[in-house]
Motif scaffolding. Structure first.
Motif, PDB file in Angstrom:
ATOM      1  N   MET A   1       0.713  -1.427  -0.284  1.00 32.54           N
ATOM      2  CA  MET A   1       0.147  -0.237   0.436  1.00 32.54           C
ATOM      3  C   MET A   1       0.605   1.654   0.082  1.00 32.54           C
ATOM      4  N   ARG A   2       0.501   1.915  -0.974  1.00 33.74           N
ATOM      5  CA  ARG A   2       1.793   3.497  -1.083  1.00 33.74           C
ATOM      6  C   ARG A   2       1.244   4.481   0.315  1.00 33.74           C
ATOM      7  N   THR A   3       2.045   4.915   0.101  1.00 35.57           N
ATOM      8  CA  THR A   3       1.885   5.784   1.639  1.00 35.57           C
ATOM      9  C   THR A   3       1.067   7.554   0.835  1.00 35.57           C
ATOM     10  N   SER A   4       0.780   8.344   0.846  1.00 37.62           N
ATOM     11  CA  SER A   4       0.569   9.409   0.173  1.00 37.62           C
ATOM     12  C   SER A   4       1.428  10.644   0.668  1.00 37.62           C
ATOM     13  N   TYR A   5       1.915  11.784  -0.295  1.00 38.87           N
ATOM     14  CA  TYR A   5       2.733  13.103   0.237  1.00 38.87           C
ATOM     15  C   TYR A   5       2.698  12.834   1.534  1.00 38.87           C
ATOM     16  N   THR A   6       1.499  13.391   2.199  1.00 38.39           N
ATOM     17  CA  THR A   6       1.123  13.804   3.219  1.00 38.39           C
ATOM     18  C   THR A   6       1.854  13.601   4.161  1.00 38.39           C
ATOM     19  N   GLU A   7       1.330  11.775   4.134  1.00 41.37           N
ATOM     20  CA  GLU A   7       2.420  11.199   5.724  1.00 41.37           C
ATOM     21  C   GLU A   7       4.006  10.638   5.490  1.00 41.37           C
ATOM     22  N   ARG A   8       4.578  11.138   3.664  1.00 40.46           N
ATOM     23  CA  ARG A   8       6.174  10.723   3.656  1.00 40.46           C
ATOM     24  C   ARG A   8       6.583  12.217   4.133  1.00 40.46           C
ATOM     25  N   ALA A   9       5.581  13.233   3.882  1.00 37.65           N
ATOM     26  CA  ALA A   9       6.269  14.635   4.501  1.00 37.65           C
ATOM     27  C   ALA A   9       6.199  14.674   6.376  1.00 37.65           C
ATOM     28  N   VAL A  10       5.258  14.116   7.111  1.00 38.93           N
ATOM     29  CA  VAL A  10       5.247  13.978   8.314  1.00 38.93           C
ATOM     30  C   VAL A  10       6.577  13.173   8.921  1.00 38.93           C
ATOM     31  N   ARG A  11       6.841  12.435   8.197  1.00 36.09           N
ATOM     32  CA  ARG A  11       7.683  11.024   8.519  1.00 36.09           C
ATOM     33  C   ARG A  11       9.423  11.676   8.575  1.00 36.09           C
ATOM     34  N   ILE A  12       9.080  12.603   7.599  1.00 38.69           N
ATOM     35  CA  ILE A  12      10.289  12.985   7.419  1.00 38.69           C
ATOM     36  C   ILE A  12      10.820  13.949   8.977  1.00 38.69           C
ATOM     37  N   LEU A  13      10.231  14.514   9.912  1.00 37.64           N
ATOM     38  CA  LEU A  13      11.143  15.444  11.301  1.00 37.64           C
ATOM     39  C   LEU A  13       9.769  14.497  12.147  1.00 37.64           C
ATOM     40  N   GLY A  14       8.032  13.794  11.676  1.00 36.61           N
ATOM     41  CA  GLY A  14       7.593  13.609  13.276  1.00 36.61           C
ATOM     42  C   GLY A  14       6.728  14.901  13.573  1.00 36.61           C
ATOM     43  N   PRO A  15       5.752  14.147  14.469  1.00 37.36           N
ATOM     44  CA  PRO A  15       5.139  15.219  14.856  1.00 37.36           C
ATOM     45  C   PRO A  15       5.704  16.850  15.907  1.00 37.36           C
ATOM     46  N   LYS A  16       6.390  15.755  16.603  1.00 34.32           N
ATOM     47  CA  LYS A  16       7.763  17.006  17.422  1.00 34.32           C
ATOM     48  C   LYS A  16       8.389  17.470  16.462  1.00 34.32           C
ATOM     49  N   GLY A  17       9.184  16.857  15.477  1.00 34.89           N
ATOM     50  CA  GLY A  17       9.856  17.917  14.987  1.00 34.89           C
ATOM     51  C   GLY A  17       9.321  18.867  13.875  1.00 34.89           C
ATOM     52  N   TRP A  18       8.203  18.492  13.031  1.00 33.95           N
ATOM     53  CA  TRP A  18       7.487  19.536  12.373  1.00 33.95           C
ATOM     54  C   TRP A  18       7.081  21.082  13.462  1.00 33.95           C
ATOM     55  N   SER A  19       6.261  19.588  14.417  1.00 37.88           N
ATOM     56  CA  SER A  19       6.176  21.061  15.594  1.00 37.88           C
ATOM     57  C   SER A  19       7.375  22.378  16.498  1.00 37.88           C
ATOM     58  N   ALA A  20       8.021  22.252  16.899  1.00 38.46           N
ATOM     59  CA  ALA A  20       9.911  22.744  16.686  1.00 38.46           C
ATOM     60  C   ALA A  20       9.694  23.649  15.258  1.00 38.46           C
ATOM     61  N   LEU A  21       9.870  22.975  14.755  1.00 37.67           N
ATOM     62  CA  LEU A  21      10.078  23.755  13.061  1.00 37.67           C
ATOM     63  C   LEU A  21       9.218  24.978  13.436  1.00 37.67           C
ATOM     64  N   ALA A  22       8.265  24.838  13.412  1.00 39.06           N
ATOM     65  CA  ALA A  22       7.073  26.298  13.151  1.00 39.06           C
ATOM     66  C   ALA A  22       6.738  26.642  14.634  1.00 39.06           C
ATOM     67  N   ILE A  23       7.149  26.584  15.348  1.00 33.84           N
ATOM     68  CA  ILE A  23       7.491  27.470  16.500  1.00 33.84           C
ATOM     69  C   ILE A  23       9.294  28.503  16.332  1.00 33.84           C
ATOM     70  N   PHE A  24      10.050  27.317  15.948  1.00 32.61           N
ATOM     71  CA  PHE A  24      10.923  28.247  15.282  1.00 32.61           C
ATOM     72  C   PHE A  24      11.243  28.990  14.693  1.00 32.61           C
ATOM     73  N   LEU A  25       9.957  29.373  13.293  1.00 30.16           N
ATOM     74  CA  LEU A  25      10.215  29.730  12.227  1.00 30.16           C
ATOM     75  C   LEU A  25       8.793  31.076  12.850  1.00 30.16           C
ATOM     76  N   ALA A  26       8.073  30.874  13.869  1.00 33.62           N
ATOM     77  CA  ALA A  26       7.016  31.832  13.925  1.00 33.62           C
ATOM     78  C   ALA A  26       7.777  32.781  15.153  1.00 33.62           C
TER      79      ALA A  26
END
Length: 410
Positions: A1-26
């Protein structure tokens, strides 16, 4: 079963990683501009021009550290010449900034002041087109990339590695530094480029321009982290790590390590060039000292202090060492190099995994300590615990040692 691009993007950093990056950019894109532009200078919450410039400079260093970690931490190739690629990017964009001075220079000439001083009559051929921003951006990426590709191809093709590769890269940057020190090269000699006036028609010292440059640097660092994480977690990254750990076995199963190493080496140089281009307008100067062997060694120390093979560790190391340098060079300038050498020895002997490794060890011990205490409490038989302390053990204190009866203790 193929994973979507959204799932692949989330897996790159994980939820915690994306949250930390969003806080940094904010923080960097919203909070910092507000504190610098809207808060009055007399307020304790106001961010000064110095703080904005220092932040931008350190973020550029962090970007270089991530680029260095990609080639050293994940490919096992220690480069002591990355300062060259950083400086080449800076010089490429510095040429554009020098052309933007126009007739506002000391000699009111269309030529840069240092050329008028050296009695140059026309621009050298390699300065043609540098008054266009787009061409300058191409130069900042293309020049470090081409030089790195040519050098890397012959070095990796010859299977030069280890300390020999490190020495050659240091010799490369040292030779380039001596070349740029010469006035005949047309790069300002010892003084390099400085006294910039404007960028894309805007004053380079205006608060709004500083904030925009800091925001662009933050976005570039965030993009570098995401790109690096995507690479090292991909199939390419696994082959690269295998090449680092057992190159002969990788070749035996059919891979050619040359192209894997050459790609990450060239990409690392290009990222350094972009960092150099962002560094020059914020700091206001670029000269051959950025190509010195000491500057390249300092880049390696950033990664070693933060934690080699962890992208966030490279960022932490660059920030920590740069802040320490800012303080030392003001308070004890004569001791900075001694401190830097001592720091490198300390990390090599006692913190081989850097600050990130130290943090992981502390967390690991705390978790296992709690687990051990918890297991002790629930595995003891009630009758083996003496009555006076049984209540306190079961009650709670995870660190309290239970008092055993003489028989069970033996």
């Amino acid at each position: 079963m193929r994973t979507s691009y959204t799932e692949r993007a989330v897996r790159i950093l994980g939820p915690k990683g994306w949250s930390a990056l969003a806080i940094f950019l904010a923080i960097m894109l919203i909070l910092v501009p507000v504190l610098h532009l809207l808060v009055p200078p007399g307020s304790p919450l106001h961010l000064s021009d110095y703080a904005i410039t220092l932040s931008g400079k350190i973020l550029c260093y962090a970007m270089v550290a991530v680029a260095m970690d990609l080639i050293w931490g994940y490919a096992g190739i220690l480069s002591l010449g990355h300062g060259l690629f950083f400086a080449l990017g800076g010089y490429g964009f510095g040429m554009y900034l020098m052309r933007q001075i126009g007739l506002d220079g000391n000699y009111h000439s269309p030529l840069p002041d240092f050329m008028v001083f050296l009695d140059w009559k026309t621009l050298p051929w390699y300065w043609q087109g540098t008054d266009h921003l787009l061409w300058a951006l191409v130069l900042t990426i293309a020049v470090p990339t081409v030089i790195a590709a040519i050098f890397g191809y012959f070095a990796f093709q010859s299977r030069i590695k280890g300390v020999y590769f490190s020495i050659i890269t240091q010799a490369l940057t040292y030779a380039a530094m001596l070349l740029f020190f010469r006035n005949e090269t047309g790069f300002g000699g010892n003084n390099g480029f400085t006294d910039f006036k404007r960028i894309a028609g805007y004053s380079i010292t205006a608060p709004e321009t500083r904030v925009v440059l800091l925001g662009l640097t933050s976005l570039a660092l965030a993009g570098t982290l995401v790109l690096g994480r995507w690479l090292v977690t991909s199939r390419y990254g696994r082959v690269l790590a295998a090449t680092r750990d057992a190159e002969s076995r990788v070749m035996f199963i059919g891979y050619n390590p040359l192209w894997y190493k050459l790609f990450i080496w060239t990409l690392s140089a290009a990222l350094c060039g972009i960092a150099g281009a962002l560094y020059v307008p914020q700091v206001g100067i670029i000269n051959p000292s950025e190509m010195s062997p000491a500057a390249s060694i300092e880049i390696a120390i950033w990664v070693a202090v933060g934690g080699r093979g962890t992208l966030i560790g490279a960022v932490i190391g660059a920030v920590a060492v740069s802040l320490a340098k800012s303080w030392f060079t003001v308070s004890f300038p004569q001791y900075w190099l001694f401190f830097l050498g001592f720091l490198f020895i300390l990390v090599t002997l006692f913190l081989p995994e850097g600050l990130v490794g130290l943090y992981k060890r502390i967390v690991f011990r705390l978790k296992h300590k709690d687990t051990a205490n918890t297991e002790t409490v629930f595995t003891l038989e009630p009758e083996t615990i003496s009555p006076p302390v049984a209540a306190s053990v079961v009650s709670t204190a995870p660190t309290a040692k239970p008092t055993l009866t003489g028989e069970s203790a033996a």
